[in-house]
Write an enzyme that holds these catalytic residues in place. Structure first.
Site, PDB file in Angstrom:
ATOM      1  N   LYS A  52       0.847  -1.206   0.000  1.00  0.00           N
ATOM      2  CA  LYS A  52       0.000   0.000   0.000  1.00  0.00           C
ATOM      3  C   LYS A  52       0.878   1.249   0.000  1.00  0.00           C
ATOM      4  O   LYS A  52       0.599   2.213  -0.718  1.00  0.00           O
ATOM      5  CB  LYS A  52      -0.954  -0.021   1.215  1.00  0.00           C
ATOM      6  CG  LYS A  52      -2.078  -1.051   1.059  1.00  0.00           C
ATOM      7  CD  LYS A  52      -2.903  -1.255   2.326  1.00  0.00           C
ATOM      8  CE  LYS A  52      -3.906  -2.395   2.106  1.00  0.00           C
ATOM      9  NZ  LYS A  52      -4.744  -2.670   3.284  1.00  0.00           N
ATOM     10  N   GLN A  96      -4.912  -1.619   9.529  1.00  0.00           N
ATOM     11  CA  GLN A  96      -4.831  -2.928   8.894  1.00  0.00           C
ATOM     12  C   GLN A  96      -5.427  -4.005   9.802  1.00  0.00           C
ATOM     13  O   GLN A  96      -5.111  -4.082  10.985  1.00  0.00           O
ATOM     14  CB  GLN A  96      -3.362  -3.252   8.557  1.00  0.00           C
ATOM     15  CG  GLN A  96      -3.162  -4.518   7.745  1.00  0.00           C
ATOM     16  CD  GLN A  96      -3.754  -4.444   6.335  1.00  0.00           C
ATOM     17  OE1 GLN A  96      -3.892  -3.369   5.754  1.00  0.00           O
ATOM     18  NE2 GLN A  96      -4.105  -5.585   5.770  1.00  0.00           N
ATOM     19  N   ASP A 119     -11.075   2.676   3.548  1.00  0.00           N
ATOM     20  CA  ASP A 119     -11.351   1.236   3.462  1.00  0.00           C
ATOM     21  C   ASP A 119     -12.832   0.974   3.175  1.00  0.00           C
ATOM     22  O   ASP A 119     -13.199  -0.126   2.767  1.00  0.00           O
ATOM     23  CB  ASP A 119     -11.018   0.559   4.802  1.00  0.00           C
ATOM     24  CG  ASP A 119      -9.669  -0.152   4.800  1.00  0.00           C
ATOM     25  OD1 ASP A 119      -9.237  -0.575   3.710  1.00  0.00           O
ATOM     26  OD2 ASP A 119      -9.075  -0.276   5.873  1.00  0.00           O
TER      27      ASP A 119
HETATM   28  N1  GUN Z   1      -7.086  -6.913   5.933  1.00  0.00           N
HETATM   29  C1  GUN Z   1      -7.359  -7.626   4.824  1.00  0.00           C
HETATM   30  N2  GUN Z   1      -7.844  -6.808   3.853  1.00  0.00           N
HETATM   31  C2  GUN Z   1      -7.872  -5.568   4.383  1.00  0.00           C
HETATM   32  C3  GUN Z   1      -8.270  -4.303   3.869  1.00  0.00           C
HETATM   33  O1  GUN Z   1      -8.716  -4.153   2.728  1.00  0.00           O
HETATM   34  N3  GUN Z   1      -8.135  -3.247   4.715  1.00  0.00           N
HETATM   35  C4  GUN Z   1      -7.681  -3.375   5.978  1.00  0.00           C
HETATM   36  N4  GUN Z   1      -7.600  -2.297   6.745  1.00  0.00           N
HETATM   37  N5  GUN Z   1      -7.309  -4.547   6.489  1.00  0.00           N
HETATM   38  C5  GUN Z   1      -7.400  -5.631   5.689  1.00  0.00           C
END
Ligand code: GUN
Length: 292
Positions: A52, A96, A119
């Site tokens: 990311k 996350q 998100d």
């Molecule tokens: N864990 C797995 N996929 C995601 C996501 O798209 N965003 C976040 N914050 N955590 C995750």
């Protein structure tokens, strides 16, 4: 059969975003700024967050990574969320997931200001999405809709079977595929208690597999000419890899692919699109496209 190239599609979209940011900055605007909060050292989460941050660089965004050890308290994490909510320099942020067991994930998600929730996990964004209002849409479902659009795959009036009902993939995916402005399809959601999954799948024009069970979708479950989207990314041990594992999808690719009109591979299908959609959401956050 056409293999859908998520990596190339994501690269093309990120290049477009980078160009838009260049123009924005040239006009005196501010670079979009994404912050990511990472708790602990889970291998999968480390990789996702690293990718990311790298994607932010590719797009010309500012990024900030905030790390906490596994033993961080819920209170400390809530304080961090509050600080990010009020930091005018941060346009959007993510915490996350998964979080350690002693932290209530729901409480953290609810604490994020929905205007910065790139998100798309906050109930306000989920609710707005379900009634077709402008909002941040969860990155994986948004990435899948973008892929279908990019490949001109017709979803209108088609029968779409979604395997899995998670809050971050199955449920929002069902909403998007159903809505007139997006999929406009007839949607069936199957889960662990569904009685006739094989038959449901056999009747589907589009199958979206998001259950996290490697090789669950086999050739006998797929209609000739179907579109198959594989969201699975289970890590399975592989001694031939430097990392010691490989990613396995929910679809038995080799036997299913010959029957499909389109199929996404794992890796290189949906995965790169998820991060790309987070960038799309962050750009929108920077431009205050949905919320002031
Ligand atoms: N864990 C797995 N996929 C995601 C996501 O798209 N965003 C976040 N914050 N955590 C995750």
């Amino acid at each position: 059969m056409q293999k859908i190239d998520g990596k190339a599609t994501a690269a093309a979209i990120k290049a477009k975003i980078a160009e838009e940011v260049r123009q924005l900055v040239a006009k005196g605007g501010k670079r979009p700024h994404l912050a990511a909060v990472l708790v602990g050292h889970d291998g999968g989460s480390e990789t996702y967050v690293r990718n990311k941050v790298l994607a932010c660089e590719e797009c010309g965004f500012e990024s900030t990574l905030i790390r906490y050890e596994e033993n961080v308290t819920e209170e400390e994490l809530l304080k961090c969320v509050d600080k990010l909510n009020h930091d005018d320099n941060v346009d959007g942020f993510i915490v996350q997931l998964p979080l350690p067991k002693h932290i209530n994930e729901e409480k953290i998600v609810m604490a994020v200001d929905y205007k910065k929730d790139v998100d798309g996990f906050h109930p306000i964004n989920v609710g707005r999405m379900s009634i077709g209002l402008p909002c941040f849409i969860s990155a994986t479902p948004l990435g899948i809709m973008t892929l279908l659009q990019h490949y001109n795959i017709d979803t209108n009036g088609k029968k779409c079977v979604i395997l899995g009902r998670s809050n971050i993939v199955g449920k929002p995916m069902a909403q998007l595929m159903m809505q007139k402005a997006y999929g406009n399809a007839t949607v069936t959601v199957c889960h662990s208690q569904s009685k006739n999954i094989k038959q449901e799948c056999r009747e589907a024009d589009i199958i979206i597999a998001a259950i996290g069970v490697p090789n669950f979708v086999t050739a006998d479950m797929v209609k000739e000419g179907a579109v198959v989207i594989d969201v699975g990314t289970t890590r399975v041990p592989d001694g031939t890899r430097k990392s010691g594992f490989r990613l396995n999808g929910d679809v038995k690719f080799d036997e299913v692919a010959p029957k499909c009109s389109y199929i996404t591979p794992v890796p290189g299908g949906v995965g790169p699109m998820t991060i790309c959609s987070l960038m799309t959401n962050t750009l929108a956050a920077g431009k205050k496209e949905y919320y002031r």
